[in-house]
Each structure stands twice: as C-alpha cells, then as structure tokens.
Scaffold this active site. Structure first.
Site, mmCIF file in Angstrom:
data_model
loop_
_atom_site.group_PDB
_atom_site.id
_atom_site.type_symbol
_atom_site.label_atom_id
_atom_site.label_comp_id
_atom_site.label_asym_id
_atom_site.label_seq_id
_atom_site.Cartn_x
_atom_site.Cartn_y
_atom_site.Cartn_z
ATOM 1 N N SER A 163 100.705 70.212 117.134
ATOM 2 C CA SER A 163 101.568 70.730 118.059
ATOM 3 C C SER A 163 102.631 69.819 118.540
ATOM 4 C CB SER A 163 100.459 71.349 119.174
ATOM 5 O OG SER A 163 99.859 72.085 118.821
ATOM 6 N N ASP A 176 97.836 77.002 119.083
ATOM 7 C CA ASP A 176 98.745 76.781 119.926
ATOM 8 C C ASP A 176 100.227 77.448 119.691
ATOM 9 O OD1 ASP A 176 96.567 75.024 120.059
ATOM 10 O OD2 ASP A 176 97.689 73.074 120.160
ATOM 11 N N GLU A 212 94.958 67.526 125.620
ATOM 12 C CA GLU A 212 95.948 68.173 124.786
ATOM 13 C C GLU A 212 97.110 69.054 125.463
ATOM 14 O OE1 GLU A 212 92.789 68.929 121.195
ATOM 15 O OE2 GLU A 212 93.059 70.590 122.523
ATOM 16 N N TRP A 263 95.808 82.446 110.025
ATOM 17 C CA TRP A 263 95.228 81.952 111.389
ATOM 18 C C TRP A 263 96.426 81.454 112.278
ATOM 19 C CZ3 TRP A 263 91.262 80.590 114.495
ATOM 20 C CH2 TRP A 263 91.442 79.439 115.267
HETATM 21 C C1 FRU Z 1 94.863 72.162 120.789
HETATM 22 C C2 FRU Z 1 95.086 71.223 119.560
HETATM 23 C C3 FRU Z 1 96.362 70.445 119.562
HETATM 24 C C4 FRU Z 1 96.554 69.993 118.189
HETATM 25 C C5 FRU Z 1 96.461 71.334 117.487
HETATM 26 C C6 FRU Z 1 95.960 71.395 115.958
HETATM 27 O O1 FRU Z 1 94.645 73.390 120.602
HETATM 28 O O2 FRU Z 1 94.062 70.673 119.247
HETATM 29 O O3 FRU Z 1 95.756 69.298 120.244
HETATM 30 O O4 FRU Z 1 98.116 69.523 118.085
HETATM 31 O O5 FRU Z 1 95.542 72.079 118.460
HETATM 32 O O6 FRU Z 1 96.150 72.401 115.560
#
Ligand code: FRU
Length: 572
Positions: free
Chosen positions: A206, A149, A331, A146
C-alpha cells in the site's frame, strides 16, 4: 507426460500454429518448465486455479531474465476458475515459466498428473463476465481476483483514480500489485490496466499518490507521483519492507519506477504504507514555501518525515507510544485537517490521524482508529491524552467491515474524500465469492462534530455524489428501536438502537451465509455520541452501510443473503 508434453494448441486458439507455441517439460522433482514460444500470438496464458490447493511457485523468466516470481494455487485435482497471465509484454521473447508444484505425493498419482498441467492453455480471450450473485451494484470491485486496501487515490481533471492492492492470480491475497480503476461520479468505475507490478525490489504494497504541481521531483510539472512499500518476502523470516516511488506523466495510467529506489528504509520489519501530502508555508522548512510530509506505519507506531523532493526524507517525529489501541500492527495511516461542524468549537480546524490496525478492532479483527489533535508540520499531538490512555481508542466505523481507510489527494474544493476496504482480515480470504473477492465501501466525507459529552469526534458521511440516486433509504429515528432489513427468503439483518445505553448494534447472524467464519457472526456495537434522529442505509448485494445522524455513527457490514435485502422496517 513422461518427458515432454506439447499443448493441444489447435483446439484452444483460432490461429493455426505452425509449430508448438507452448510445451511443458518435466524436470526433477515436482518441477516443470512451461515454454511459450516467441512467435505466440495469443494474449493470455490461462492458469487453472483450485482455491483449496496450496500455493505453487512460478518463476517467470523472459529472455533469460527473471521478471517475476508468482505464488499461485495451481489446480491439482479440479479447476475452480482460470486467471490470465498477460503475454503482451513478453511478445517476441522467449518466455520460460519454471513451475514448482506444491503437492503432498503420499496420496496422489504420478508426477505430472496434476490438472493444471493438462488444463493450462493459451487463449486470445479471457472472460470477465460477472458470474457472482454477490457482485455489488454500485460498490467498486475488481473484475476478477483478489483485492484489499485502496491505494494511491487522487483526483485530477475530472477523474477519481483508485488504485488497490490486487492479487491478479487468484481470489486470495498474494502477488501484490497496484491495479487501477477510474470514476467520474464515484458510482461507476472503469477498470484500467494494472498500474504498478512487482519488480526486483518486491511486491507492491500500500501507498499513496500526489500530484506534483511544482515539479519538486524533476519528473515533470503535474506528474503523478506514487509512493508505495516494496516488500520482499524472504525465506529467512523477516520481510524486507522499503519505500519506493514511481511517476506518471499520463495522469496515472502508466508509471515509470524510479531507478534510485528505495527512497526510504528502516531497521524494522513492519515499515509500510507511506502516505504523502503537501504542506504550504511551513516555518522552519528549507525555503519557507512548503514541503512534502509523509506519515507511515512502523510496527505499532507512526513515523513522520518531510522532504523537498520525495526522494530525500528526514525523520521529524514518531507518534503513538502508549496511546490508543495496540492490539495489532498499525497500518495505512492518513493525516487530515478537518473542521468542527457544531458545538462550542464550531468552525475550528483540527488534525485527525487515521490509524488502521489489525487486529484489535472494536468488534474483532481489523478496523480504523483515529486520534484528534494538532500537527505543526513536525509533530502530531493529541488534544486530550486521557481519551487514548490504557488502551482506549476511538473508531471511524464500528462495523466489522471497514479497513485501510485513506483519503483521495488533490480532491476538488479542498474536499476530503475517503474510501475503505469493505472486509476484515479475520475472514477476508474466505467470504463466499470466488470470481472476485472484496469490495470497497462507498466514498465518504470525514468531518468533526461535538458529542453530548462535549468531546470532538470524527464522523463520515456519504459523499454528495450518492444523493438523489435512489441508492439509499433514509429513516427517521425516535427513541430505541430495531431496524430490520429482510428479503423474500426471510433472511434478516438487524440494527438495534438502544437510546438508554446510547448504542447501535449490528446483528447479521440470520443474514444469509454466515458459517464460512465463526468471527463473521460476532455482533458489532457502536457508541452513539448524540441521540439518533436519523439513519441512512446503503444496501447492496453483499453489504449494509449505516450512517446515524448523517455520519456521526457509522457501521459497515458485509452480508451474503440469497437476494438483496429489499424490505426495511423499524420495529419499536
Ligand atoms: C493492510 C495491509 C498493508 C499492506 C497491505 C498488503 O491491509 O496489510 O499494511 O501494505 O495490506 O497487501
């Protein structure tokens, strides 16, 4: 399988084991202990995965210390594929995996009959040969498992480093880790070992990387510093999200996690995705010589901080109340200074605040909104509030599959180069690939332009690296038309340009596999800011990226046709 089960290791490995290298012991309930002996030479423990199985838990204990806690869809009735648990770091140590198999006993066989307990195996190899017909030809994907981001991207010494949210133990979101890929041309990507793995502060969400040219952290001149969110999923509901840093003294290949983590906390649950950048000569900073700036998401707003050393952060301001779209969590922010390329304000610089949001996108689900304004090192202010009031929002890409877009730091010649995750949280876990799940967009250079309404907009054009490589189709557009992409099987992807309405609409309802999600079928429509004269298309095995007027209008769409769309027709 009553008391203990010794693996049939001789069948699985080339070495002749002198004693059992792996044994599985049944414990109370649906718990088992998988012991891997210290003398085991194999590189991997291959975990059998069944995608439709619920997540089981694996506690990884090494010499009596819990190293990790994994959520893995261990196979109950059939094995869809295997994922490797790398054993190198546990070599010579006692490795105990306490496994809780998540299973409804009411319609199952006896304890221990699950396929995973029989098919789990030690191996010296793990086959990553591509098995997917939807594997892109030139878009970045993980070799297996998988991805979401893009994270911590930076450029240094001729290499573009791309980290990404990675779930190593299956093709659905979980166990977030920073995986690492490197490219010299933004087209060919090499996979490097995972860069940052979950630790006791949590899984690795992230974040960003910067090159510390002035050794402000004391970790070393030109050290690469990563800042990311550590996330602890708690049984009592609220996640604990705090910010951690790690440094690399070998150009981002390996990281040392800072002992003083976390470096930043907050009183709220959604506090994540720190994005750092350096700002020179700021009046009001301690020494007048520049400092680190940080923007991060906090619920449905952004918080901005500053720091001299990336360890001590001071809150400067908050942004976002009553502005833009608030239909989801904010985000993955970014803050960029860009030039206006045409119109009355040509040559002027403006700041653009990038705010990914989920859900709330213009075509449903997740998408990237932006705000144009100014940033004085303390506060970001929009130029024209009316553009963002009452829920109005501007979007960087109006297709359904553009999310978590952020830029590379330290890019050469003052370049801003961005990349986005090419999926949508509405269906990302269900798209019809299994060996790997998710690809990234091609890299794009953001710019500002003036629309026919005299307003300033954000555009994104394909990075110059893609020119002249035969990857794209360039079309001239004269008035309303439909661009039809098709293949020998008669599947179609349509882009409808309506010059009267000034819109471009993507329709993938007949583009191949679409039934895996209802939302996948929904159309996406982009407003067109200046009449279209050209359209540039990047078509790959599972995606279509369309750039109108060299990036003034962007539409990114996943597609799953039986064969790549190889015919492009413009119909009046
Ligand atoms: C965005 C998100 C971020 C987070 C990450 C977790 O797609 O939700 O905010 O850090 O994915 O995988």
């Amino acid at each position: 399988m009553k008391n203990s089960l010794f693996s049939l290791l001789a069948l699985l490995t080339t070495s002749v084991p002198s004693m059992a290298q792996m044994e599985i012991v049944q414990l109370a309930g649906d718990n088992h202990l998988i012991r891997v002996a210290p003398q085991t030479k194999e590189k991997y423990l291959l975990l059998p995965i069944e995608e439709s199985a619920p997540e089981s838990q694996l506690r990884v204990v090494v010499d009596n210390v819990q190293m990790r806690q994994l959520n893995v869809r261990l196979a109950l009735s059939k094995v869809d594929y295997y994922v490797p648990l790398e054993l190198d770091e546990f070599r010579g140590k006692h490795l105990n995996l306490f496994t809780h198999i998540n299973i409804d006993r009411s319609n199952r066989g006896g304890v221990g009959s699950e396929v995973c307990l029989h098919d789990i195996k030690l191996s010296n190899t793990f086959d990553t040969t591509n098995r997917e017909k939807f594997r892109p030809e030139y878009h970045h994907t993980p070799a297996y498992a998988w991805m979401n981001d893009p994270n911590g991207m930076f450029y240094k010494d001729g290499e573009w480093h791309l980290y990404y949210q990675y779930g190593p133990y299956g093709s659905m979101w979980n166990n977030m880790t920073w995986a690492h890929s490197v490219s010299r041309d933004l087209i060919h990507w090499e996979h490097r070992p995972d860069a940052i793995r979950p630790d006791a502060n949590g899984t690795i969400f992230s974040g960003s990387c910067v090159v510390d040219h002035n050794n402000t952290t004391g970790f070393g001149k030109d050290a690469v510093i990563a800042m990311y969110t550590s996330c602890i999923q708690t049984p009592w509901g609220h996640d604990i999200q705090s910010q951690s840093i790690a440094y690399s003294l070998d150009n981002g290949n390996t990281f040392h996690v800072y002992e003083g983590n976390p470096v930043l906390t907050a009183e709220i649950a959604d506090f994540r995705d720190p994005n750092m950048f350096w700002m020179e000569s700021l009046s009001g900073s301690a020494n007048g010589e520049g400092r680190w700036q940080l923007i991060m998401s906090a619920g449905q707003e952004m918080r901005l901080f500053s720091s001299p050393n990336m360890k001590d952060w001071t809150e400067e301001s908050r942004f976002g109340k009553d502005l833009g779209c608030h239909d989801g969590v904010w985000e993955c922010p970014d803050l960029l200074k860009l030039k206006i390329e045409n119109g009355k304000q040509k040559g002027q610089e403006k700041w653009v605040l990038i705010c990914n949001i989920n859900p709330g996108g213009p075509a449903g689900g997740s998408a990237t909104q932006y705000f144009v304004g100014d940033f004085d090192g303390h506060k970001f202010t929009v130029d024209n509030e009316a553009r963002y009031t009452s829920g109005k929002a501007l979007w960087q890409d109006y297709g359904k599959d553009h999310y978590a877009a952020v830029s590379f730091s330290n890019a050469p010649n003052g370049r801003h180069t961005m990349i986005a995750w090419m999926s949508n949280w509405q269906y990302a876990n269900n798209v019809p690939t299994m060996q790997f799940r998710s690809a990234n967009t091609i890299c794009r250079e953001p710019f500002l332009f003036t629309g026919s309404d005299k307003q300033i907009y954000l555009g994104s054009r394909p990075s110059p690296e893609y020119a002249g490589k035969g990857l794209d189709h360039e079309l001239k557009i004269k008035g309303s038309c439909t661009i039809v992409l098709s293949n020998a099987e008669g599947e179609e992807f349509r882009l409808v340009y309506d010059e009267k309405a000034m819109t471009l609409t993507a329709d993938r309802s007949k583009s191949g596999l679409v039934a895996f999600s209802q939302e996948f079928n929904e159309q996406a429509t982009a407003p067109v800011r200046n009449k279209l004269t050209s359209l540039r298309l990047f078509i790959d095995k599972c995606s279509v990226e369309a750039f109108g007027n060299d990036g003034e209008v962007c539409m990114t769409s996943l597609v799953f046709p039986q064969s790549k769309f190889d015919r492009v027709n413009v119909v009046k």
